[in-house]
Design an enzyme around this catalytic site. Structure first.
Site, PDB file in Angstrom:
ATOM      1  N   ASN A 135       0.872  -1.168   0.000  1.00 42.56           N
ATOM      2  CA  ASN A 135       0.000   0.000   0.000  1.00 42.56           C
ATOM      3  C   ASN A 135       0.911   1.221   0.000  1.00 42.56           C
ATOM      4  OD1 ASN A 135      -1.793   2.041   0.488  1.00 42.56           O
ATOM      5  ND2 ASN A 135      -2.757   1.086   2.268  1.00 42.56           N
ATOM      6  N   LYS A 194       3.381   0.801   3.061  1.00 44.05           N
ATOM      7  CA  LYS A 194       3.006  -0.242   4.025  1.00 44.05           C
ATOM      8  C   LYS A 194       3.040  -1.563   3.303  1.00 44.05           C
ATOM      9  CE  LYS A 194      -0.669   2.152   6.105  1.00 44.05           C
ATOM     10  NZ  LYS A 194      -2.043   2.221   6.433  1.00 44.05           N
ATOM     11  N   ARG A 227      -2.402  -1.951  -3.557  1.00 45.54           N
ATOM     12  CA  ARG A 227      -3.638  -1.199  -3.335  1.00 45.54           C
ATOM     13  C   ARG A 227      -3.561   0.091  -4.159  1.00 45.54           C
ATOM     14  NH1 ARG A 227      -5.266   2.929   1.190  1.00 45.54           N
ATOM     15  NH2 ARG A 227      -7.454   3.116   0.691  1.00 45.54           N
ATOM     16  N   HIS A 257     -13.191   2.441  -0.341  1.00 42.60           N
ATOM     17  CA  HIS A 257     -13.279   1.366   0.664  1.00 42.60           C
ATOM     18  C   HIS A 257     -13.863   0.088   0.063  1.00 42.60           C
ATOM     19  CE1 HIS A 257     -13.499   4.417   4.220  1.00 42.60           C
ATOM     20  NE2 HIS A 257     -12.258   3.998   4.049  1.00 42.60           N
ATOM     21  N   ARG A 287     -12.480  14.726   8.002  1.00 44.64           N
ATOM     22  CA  ARG A 287     -13.262  15.123   6.822  1.00 44.64           C
ATOM     23  C   ARG A 287     -14.713  15.395   7.204  1.00 44.64           C
ATOM     24  NH1 ARG A 287     -11.627  10.022   3.323  1.00 44.64           N
ATOM     25  NH2 ARG A 287      -9.864   9.726   4.715  1.00 44.64           N
ATOM     26  N   ASP A 294      -9.604  11.698  17.036  1.00 43.30           N
ATOM     27  CA  ASP A 294      -9.706  10.270  17.352  1.00 43.30           C
ATOM     28  C   ASP A 294     -11.013  10.030  18.110  1.00 43.30           C
ATOM     29  OD1 ASP A 294      -7.378   7.809  18.003  1.00 43.30           O
ATOM     30  OD2 ASP A 294      -9.343   7.787  18.980  1.00 43.30           O
ATOM     31  N   GLU A 312     -15.618  -1.703  14.774  1.00 40.04           N
ATOM     32  CA  GLU A 312     -15.277  -2.965  15.445  1.00 40.04           C
ATOM     33  C   GLU A 312     -15.152  -2.811  16.952  1.00 40.04           C
ATOM     34  OE1 GLU A 312     -11.788  -4.754  13.551  1.00 40.04           O
ATOM     35  OE2 GLU A 312     -12.569  -4.101  11.617  1.00 40.04           O
ATOM     36  N   HIS A 313     -14.768  -1.587  17.397  1.00 41.61           N
ATOM     37  CA  HIS A 313     -14.405  -1.458  18.812  1.00 41.61           C
ATOM     38  C   HIS A 313     -15.265  -0.550  19.670  1.00 41.61           C
ATOM     39  CE1 HIS A 313     -10.841  -3.722  17.883  1.00 41.61           C
ATOM     40  NE2 HIS A 313     -10.527  -2.867  16.922  1.00 41.61           N
ATOM     41  N   GLU A 370      -8.404  -5.705   4.769  1.00 42.54           N
ATOM     42  CA  GLU A 370      -8.232  -5.265   3.385  1.00 42.54           C
ATOM     43  C   GLU A 370      -7.018  -5.919   2.732  1.00 42.54           C
ATOM     44  OE1 GLU A 370      -9.024  -1.192   5.064  1.00 42.54           O
ATOM     45  OE2 GLU A 370      -9.617  -0.810   3.004  1.00 42.54           O
TER      46      GLU A 370
HETATM   47  P1  ADP Z   1      -8.013   4.008   9.238  1.00 39.48           P
HETATM   48  O1  ADP Z   1      -9.146   4.563   8.435  1.00 39.48           O
HETATM   49  O2  ADP Z   1      -6.912   4.991   9.452  1.00 39.48           O
HETATM   50  O3  ADP Z   1      -7.569   2.618   8.824  1.00 39.48           O
HETATM   51  P2  ADP Z   1      -9.053   2.683  11.618  1.00 39.48           P
HETATM   52  O4  ADP Z   1      -9.945   1.733  10.928  1.00 39.48           O
HETATM   53  O5  ADP Z   1      -7.850   2.159  12.309  1.00 39.48           O
HETATM   54  O6  ADP Z   1      -8.641   3.897  10.679  1.00 39.48           O
HETATM   55  O7  ADP Z   1      -9.942   3.487  12.676  1.00 39.48           O
HETATM   56  C1  ADP Z   1      -9.438   4.525  13.446  1.00 39.48           C
HETATM   57  C2  ADP Z   1     -10.537   4.970  14.408  1.00 39.48           C
HETATM   58  O8  ADP Z   1     -10.930   3.834  15.191  1.00 39.48           O
HETATM   59  C3  ADP Z   1     -10.118   6.061  15.370  1.00 39.48           C
HETATM   60  O9  ADP Z   1     -11.110   7.079  15.403  1.00 39.48           O
HETATM   61  C4  ADP Z   1     -10.074   5.338  16.708  1.00 39.48           C
HETATM   62  O10 ADP Z   1     -10.481   6.171  17.748  1.00 39.48           O
HETATM   63  C5  ADP Z   1     -11.075   4.228  16.544  1.00 39.48           C
HETATM   64  N1  ADP Z   1     -10.750   3.119  17.449  1.00 39.48           N
HETATM   65  C6  ADP Z   1      -9.701   2.284  17.386  1.00 39.48           C
HETATM   66  N2  ADP Z   1      -9.698   1.427  18.441  1.00 39.48           N
HETATM   67  C7  ADP Z   1     -10.780   1.746  19.189  1.00 39.48           C
HETATM   68  C8  ADP Z   1     -11.334   1.250  20.402  1.00 39.48           C
HETATM   69  N3  ADP Z   1     -10.765   0.243  21.074  1.00 39.48           N
HETATM   70  N4  ADP Z   1     -12.460   1.842  20.861  1.00 39.48           N
HETATM   71  C9  ADP Z   1     -13.035   2.840  20.206  1.00 39.48           C
HETATM   72  N5  ADP Z   1     -12.560   3.373  19.053  1.00 39.48           N
HETATM   73  C10 ADP Z   1     -11.455   2.829  18.547  1.00 39.48           C
END
Ligand code: ADP
Length: 398
Positions: free
Chosen positions: A8, A15, A91, A180, A241, A282, A333-334, A384
């Site tokens: 990438n 990466k 990518r 995406h 954004r 974040d 996911e989180h 991905e």
């Molecule tokens: P990218 O688009 O850069 O690949 P990611 O898919 O890694 O981004 O997502 C980044 C976002 O995910 C950030 O806003 C971060 O706060 C959020 N994030 C990552 N881990 C957690 C977590 N454990 N709980 C809540 N939000 C999370």
């Protein structure tokens, strides 16, 4: 065992991930940053061993050399027949309307990717540099371009057409392309497999909520609409954004605040979204501040989840009802609170989420809706790089 190197390459970073295609496990991964600057950095990880060093990386050719050296020094060896490197998957962000599937790279393909740079000035030139550098570093190895836009080439004209002067739009290739795609494709197939249903039978909404975020409506495995557009700017609220806004905001700011086109581009792409609204980009920081009672962070979180909700409703209407909704990427996911806020109050749409399941955590695919919910809601970790590796192997295997 065949392995694929996934690359990438951006304008200032490269990466990579080496993936064993029998087990689909990552054997090694790395990141080379600040290409072209005086303070470059290279990190490589293979199994439990990690290395990191400061190194000046003048260009992408130097980045490739550093990547090869990292494999030689920290493993696994790329010459090792245990991990027979059969191809490189690149990518590429923008494939325009020309590329609708992963494509074996030759001179003409490279020219076409370069030609699409006016649609993705921040991304495509870096990809071409990465491709050229790896061609030199791995002579004779097949290389495949996997485009972020390709999955969305199945959208009908009424989804990708903007209601502006038709001829002008044609002339300048102005339309919705969507991004995406690699993630939306991977997640929709993983969801179908998890549910034991053919992807052709399912109507799905995938919510890719990361730093960049987009929604995709998928009917029978095919993208029929998505929230990003000509560029990855519109749609959901993102880290920096704005997502969707009234275009006349730009005219207003140009006239009243004296902002130039470049100022406005920078405002909407890098100083908006979570960062612009709350001061932090974040989502974890936004959540933390919101929980501490910070009014602006509370508003930011509400604007973010309301936009996602809006697209769920819109895409349910477009699909004539969805069977599955999947959350993916960092936030999807989180973040338990973001998922809860998005799903709250959607029972009349057949979406009944289970608060305990939502909060339970876990690392694999999981259901967060109730057993009785007409729409199944899933959390699906995206991958991905694996999708790029699979598509690359598919192309070279014919
Ligand atoms: P990218 O688009 O850069 O690949 P990611 O898919 O890694 O981004 O997502 C980044 C976002 O995910 C950030 O806003 C971060 O706060 C959020 N994030 C990552 N881990 C957690 C977590 N454990 N709980 C809540 N939000 C999370």
């Amino acid at each position: 065992m065949p392995s694929i190197l996934v690359v990438n390459s951006g304008s200032s970073s490269l990466k990579y991930q080496l993936i064993d295609m029998s087990s689909e496990q990552t054997l090694a991964s790395g990141l080379i940053e600040r290409i072209g600057e005086s303070d470059g950095r290279a990190a490589h990880r293979a199994g439990d061993s990690k290395s990191q060093r400061d190194v000046v990386v003048p260009d992408h050719a130097a980045a490739c050399k550093i990547m090869r050296e990292a494999f030689d020094s920290y493993g696994p060896s790329l010459e090792d027949h245990d991990h027979d490197l059969v191809a490189i998957g690149h990518r590429v962000v923008h494939g325009g309307a020309r590329f609708f599937e992963p494509t074996l790279i030759d001179h003409l393909v490279k020219i076409n990717i370069e030609d699409l740079s006016d649609l993705a000035p921040l991304h495509n030139p870096g990809a071409v540099q990465g491709i050229s550098a790896t061609e030199k570093a791995f002579p004779g190895l097949p290389m495949v371009a996997v485009f972020d836009t390709a999955f969305h080439q199945t959208m009908p004209a009424e989804a990708y057409t903007y209601a502006i002067d038709y001829d002008l739009a044609q002339k300048y290739r102005v339309r919705k392309y969507g991004f995406h795609g690699t993630s939306h494709r991977f997640v929709s197939r993983a969801a179908a497999e998890f549910l034991g249903r053919p992807v052709e039978e399912l109507k799905q909404i995938v919510l890719h909520l990361g730093n960049g975020a987009s929604v995709c409506a998928i009917d029978g495995g095919k993208s029929v609409d998505t929230s990003m557009g000509l560029t990855p700017l519109p749609g959901l609220v993102m880290g920096t954004r704005s997502g969707d806004i009234d275009a006349s905001v730009l005219f207003h700011l140009a006239r009243k605040a004296g902002m130039s086109i470049d100022d406005l581009d920078e405002l909407l792409n890098t100083r908006s979204g979570l960062l612009g609204l709350s001061g932090v980009g974040d989502s974890r920081d936004v959540q933390e501040r919101a929980e501490a009672g910070d009014e602006r962070a509370i508003l930011t979180a509400a604007v973010f989840s309301r936009r996602v909700k809006f697209y769920i409703g819109a895409y349910q209407a477009l699909l004539g009802g969805a069977d599955v909704i999947s959350f993916t990427a960092g936030i999807g996911e989180h973040s338990v609170p973001v998922r809860a806020a998005v799903l709250d109050g959607l029972e009349r749409l057949g979406i009944e989420f289970d608060a305990e399941r939502n909060a339970a955590g876990g690392s694999g695919i999981r259901v967060i809706s109730t057993d009785a919910s007409p729409v199944t809601v899933l959390v699906v970790p995206t991958n991905e790089e694996l999708e790029i590796a699979r598509q690359t192997l598919g192309v070279i295997s014919g």
